[in-house]
Structures are given as C-alpha cells and as structure tokens.
Scaffold this motif. Structure first.
Motif, PDB file in Angstrom:
ATOM      1  N   CYS A  41       0.926  -1.162  -0.035  1.00 37.54           N
ATOM      2  CA  CYS A  41      -0.014   0.126   0.001  1.00 37.54           C
ATOM      3  C   CYS A  41       1.061   1.300  -0.034  1.00 37.54           C
ATOM      4  O   CYS A  41       1.489   1.299   0.764  1.00 37.54           O
TER       5      CYS A  41
ATOM      6  N   LEU B 167      -0.068   4.306   0.691  1.00 34.65           N
ATOM      7  CA  LEU B 167      -0.705   5.128   1.823  1.00 34.65           C
ATOM      8  C   LEU B 167       0.221   4.707   2.881  1.00 34.65           C
ATOM      9  O   LEU B 167       0.857   5.523   3.598  1.00 34.65           O
ATOM     10  N   LYS B 168       0.132   3.374   3.126  1.00 34.45           N
ATOM     11  CA  LYS B 168       0.772   3.069   4.420  1.00 34.45           C
ATOM     12  C   LYS B 168       2.518   3.162   4.201  1.00 34.45           C
ATOM     13  O   LYS B 168       3.193   3.484   5.302  1.00 34.45           O
TER      14      LYS B 168
ATOM     15  N   MET C  72       3.748   5.874   3.216  1.00 29.67           N
ATOM     16  CA  MET C  72       3.748   7.184   3.226  1.00 29.67           C
ATOM     17  C   MET C  72       3.264   7.473   5.049  1.00 29.67           C
ATOM     18  O   MET C  72       3.634   8.451   5.254  1.00 29.67           O
TER      19      MET C  72
ATOM     20  N   ILE D  13       0.507   6.912   6.388  1.00 26.86           N
ATOM     21  CA  ILE D  13      -0.769   7.434   6.749  1.00 26.86           C
ATOM     22  C   ILE D  13      -1.590   5.697   7.270  1.00 26.86           C
ATOM     23  O   ILE D  13      -1.348   4.853   6.504  1.00 26.86           O
TER      24      ILE D  13
ATOM     25  N   TRP E 200      -4.816   4.922   7.716  1.00 28.93           N
ATOM     26  CA  TRP E 200      -6.048   4.246   7.352  1.00 28.93           C
ATOM     27  C   TRP E 200      -6.042   4.164   5.860  1.00 28.93           C
ATOM     28  O   TRP E 200      -5.804   5.388   5.229  1.00 28.93           O
ATOM     29  N   CYS E 201      -6.526   3.024   5.191  1.00 31.86           N
ATOM     30  CA  CYS E 201      -6.393   3.121   3.904  1.00 31.86           C
ATOM     31  C   CYS E 201      -7.739   2.073   3.641  1.00 31.86           C
ATOM     32  O   CYS E 201      -7.724   0.960   4.145  1.00 31.86           O
TER      33      CYS E 201
ATOM     34  N   CYS F  58      -6.589  -1.196   2.250  1.00 32.12           N
ATOM     35  CA  CYS F  58      -6.183  -2.167   3.183  1.00 32.12           C
ATOM     36  C   CYS F  58      -7.080  -2.792   3.971  1.00 32.12           C
ATOM     37  O   CYS F  58      -7.221  -3.909   4.279  1.00 32.12           O
TER      38      CYS F  58
END
Length: 86
Positions: free
Chosen positions: A18, A20-21, A23, A25, A27-28, A31
C-alpha cells in the motif's frame, strides 16, 4: 487472492504494498478490504466484517468473475440469450 489466503492480517509485521501505508498514513480503504478478505479466508467472518463491510461481497464478485473467465462458453451463451430477448 492467493496471497491473502496465506497472510496474517492481525500480525504485527503484516506485509503491504500500500502506498498510503508506505507514506505513514494509517487508514486506507484498500487495506481494510484486503484485511477483510484475509480474515474471511481464515474463517473469521466477524473480523472480516469489521475490517471492511464490502469484503464478503468482494470475494463473491471476484470468485464469480474467476468462474466466468474459466468457463467463458457458459457466460457468453447466457449473454447471447439475454440479448435475443430484448
């Protein structure tokens, strides 16, 4: 789907691709859907629903799509019958 069968979504070192993970962050929605599918394959329906409520319908849709790709003749014949009734 096969990778989600062998992963442990509750483990502390859960591997993820992921972005976002990566970076930072936490919550996605993607995921959560992946965790829901992994929990479902491990038989934990309650945790699957709590991870993402679309996990179970997503698995059903993906399995149906796999079926139509494996047996395209049945799918194409059914679609032609639907078109002739219009």
């Amino acid at each position: 789907m096969a990778c989600l069968v062998f992963t442990n979504p509750a483990g502390p070192s859960h591997f993820s691709l992921c972005p976002l993970k990566a970076m930072g962050i936490a919550w996605c929605p993607g995921c959560g859907l992946g965790h829901a599918i992994a929990y479902l394959f491990h038989g934990d329906i309650r945790a699957s629903f709590h991870a993402h409520w679309l996990g179970i319908p997503a698995v059903l849709g993906i399995l149906y799509r796999i079926y139509t790709l494996i047996f395209p003749v049945n799918y194409l014949a059914r679609m032609q019958r639907v078109d002739t009734h219009r």
